[in-house]
Scaffold this motif. Structure first.
Motif, mmCIF file in Angstrom:
data_model
loop_
_atom_site.group_PDB
_atom_site.id
_atom_site.type_symbol
_atom_site.label_atom_id
_atom_site.label_comp_id
_atom_site.label_asym_id
_atom_site.label_seq_id
_atom_site.Cartn_x
_atom_site.Cartn_y
_atom_site.Cartn_z
ATOM 1 N N THR A 149 0.828 -1.200 0.000
ATOM 2 C CA THR A 149 0.000 0.000 0.000
ATOM 3 C C THR A 149 0.862 1.250 0.000
ATOM 4 O O THR A 149 1.871 1.331 0.699
ATOM 5 N N TYR A 151 0.780 5.371 0.682
ATOM 6 C CA TYR A 151 0.064 6.433 1.384
ATOM 7 C C TYR A 151 0.667 7.774 0.969
ATOM 8 O O TYR A 151 1.876 7.989 1.136
ATOM 9 N N THR A 173 -5.511 11.201 -8.542
ATOM 10 C CA THR A 173 -5.832 9.839 -8.978
ATOM 11 C C THR A 173 -5.392 9.546 -10.408
ATOM 12 O O THR A 173 -5.177 8.384 -10.767
ATOM 13 N N TRP A 180 -3.053 -0.504 -9.987
ATOM 14 C CA TRP A 180 -3.287 0.228 -8.742
ATOM 15 C C TRP A 180 -4.779 0.318 -8.458
ATOM 16 O O TRP A 180 -5.594 0.319 -9.373
ATOM 17 N N ARG A 181 -5.111 0.424 -7.170
ATOM 18 C CA ARG A 181 -6.503 0.668 -6.789
ATOM 19 C C ARG A 181 -6.526 1.774 -5.739
ATOM 20 O O ARG A 181 -5.926 1.628 -4.671
ATOM 21 N N LYS A 183 -7.962 3.271 -2.914
ATOM 22 C CA LYS A 183 -8.891 2.791 -1.886
ATOM 23 C C LYS A 183 -9.655 3.927 -1.227
ATOM 24 O O LYS A 183 -10.860 3.834 -0.985
ATOM 25 N N SER A 184 -8.968 5.029 -0.925
ATOM 26 C CA SER A 184 -9.636 6.159 -0.288
ATOM 27 C C SER A 184 -8.810 7.421 -0.453
ATOM 28 O O SER A 184 -7.579 7.364 -0.591
ATOM 29 N N THR A 206 -4.935 6.620 0.162
ATOM 30 C CA THR A 206 -4.519 5.237 0.382
ATOM 31 C C THR A 206 -4.711 4.503 -0.937
ATOM 32 O O THR A 206 -5.837 4.385 -1.439
ATOM 33 N N ILE A 207 -3.610 4.036 -1.515
ATOM 34 C CA ILE A 207 -3.628 3.462 -2.859
ATOM 35 C C ILE A 207 -2.944 2.102 -2.804
ATOM 36 O O ILE A 207 -1.775 1.996 -2.419
ATOM 37 N N GLU A 208 -3.653 1.074 -3.203
ATOM 38 C CA GLU A 208 -3.145 -0.285 -3.090
ATOM 39 C C GLU A 208 -2.556 -0.773 -4.409
ATOM 40 O O GLU A 208 -3.092 -0.483 -5.491
ATOM 41 N N GLU A 210 -2.085 -3.639 -6.894
ATOM 42 C CA GLU A 210 -2.805 -4.874 -7.202
ATOM 43 C C GLU A 210 -1.813 -5.984 -7.549
ATOM 44 O O GLU A 210 -0.773 -5.714 -8.162
#
Length: 214
Positions: A149, A151, A173, A180-181, A183-184, A206-208, A210
């Motif tokens: 993740t 941040y 974004t 990438w996803r 998240k918030s 917060t970017i995850e 994948e």
């Protein structure tokens, strides 16, 4: 015979911010603390630190306050920056506080040169310093090191008394596509030496990463 002068960018291609100011990032630390170095970790990262796991990369770590806070919580942290003056200060702080944190010189636009992978990547005030083209390159660079993740804490364009280089939500974004996803994205504040203790408007993303199909 003309006097030879040292390349202020140490062989790097200057970033958009450096081209605008005509100064390398290291110059921000030559006459006391940098504008963003208010003397402690960002409150947003202090509050979120419980989410961080595994090995941590602090991209654009500056003088190390965020990295050192995470190290004090028992996380294994590597801080990277192009500003040698800031890195020296970070290493001195780590030694003085008895903390096990590593600080090395690295270009955030070429993180693949680290030849390492991290479960967590934190970015405090680096993303917003890049222009749109550099942000795309930065995300490509992050793909080489991020396994978990990411941040990002960056200046927001929403609210009063914004910091320099404020970022629109959609611009935050935009560079994160396949792999990438997001998240918030939460509204936050960034502390600086030129804002009161409430800081400046910010985004906390917060970017995850994948999992790869390979």
């Amino acid at each position: 015979m003309p006097q030879r002068t040292e390349d202020p960018f140490s062989g790097r291609t200057p970033t958009s911010h450096e081209r605008m100011t005509g100064l390398p990032w290291d110059a921000s630390y030559h006459e006391g603390p940098a504008p963003w170095d208010f003397g402690g970790p960002q409150p947003a990262f202090v509050r979120a630190a419980g989410r961080f796991t595994g090995t941590v990369l602090d991209a654009g770590c500056g003088s190390g306050e965020n990295a050192l806070h995470l190290a004090s919580r028992g996380l294994r942290v590597l801080g990277v920056d192009v500003a040698e003056t800031a890195l020296r200060a970070a290493r001195e702080k780590a030694a003085h506080r008895g903390l096990d944190a590593e600080f090395v010189t690295a270009d955030a636009l070429h993180l693949e040169r680290l030849h390492r992978r991290f479960d967590t990547v934190v970015d405090c005030g680096l993303f917003h310093a890049f222009d749109a083209e550099e942000r795309v390159q930065y995300v490509k660079s992050l793909e080489a090191v991020a396994e978990g993740t990411l941040y990002i804490l960056c200046f927001s364009d929403e609210g009063e008394n914004t910091g320099p280089h404020p970022v629109k939500r959609e611009a935050l974004t935009a560079p994160f596509g396949e792999g990438w996803r997001v998240k918030s994205i939460e509204k936050e504040r960034v502390r600086t030496r030129f804002h009161d203790e409430n800081g400046a408007p910010a985004w906390f993303a917060t970017i995850e990463r994948e999992p790869s199909d390979e």
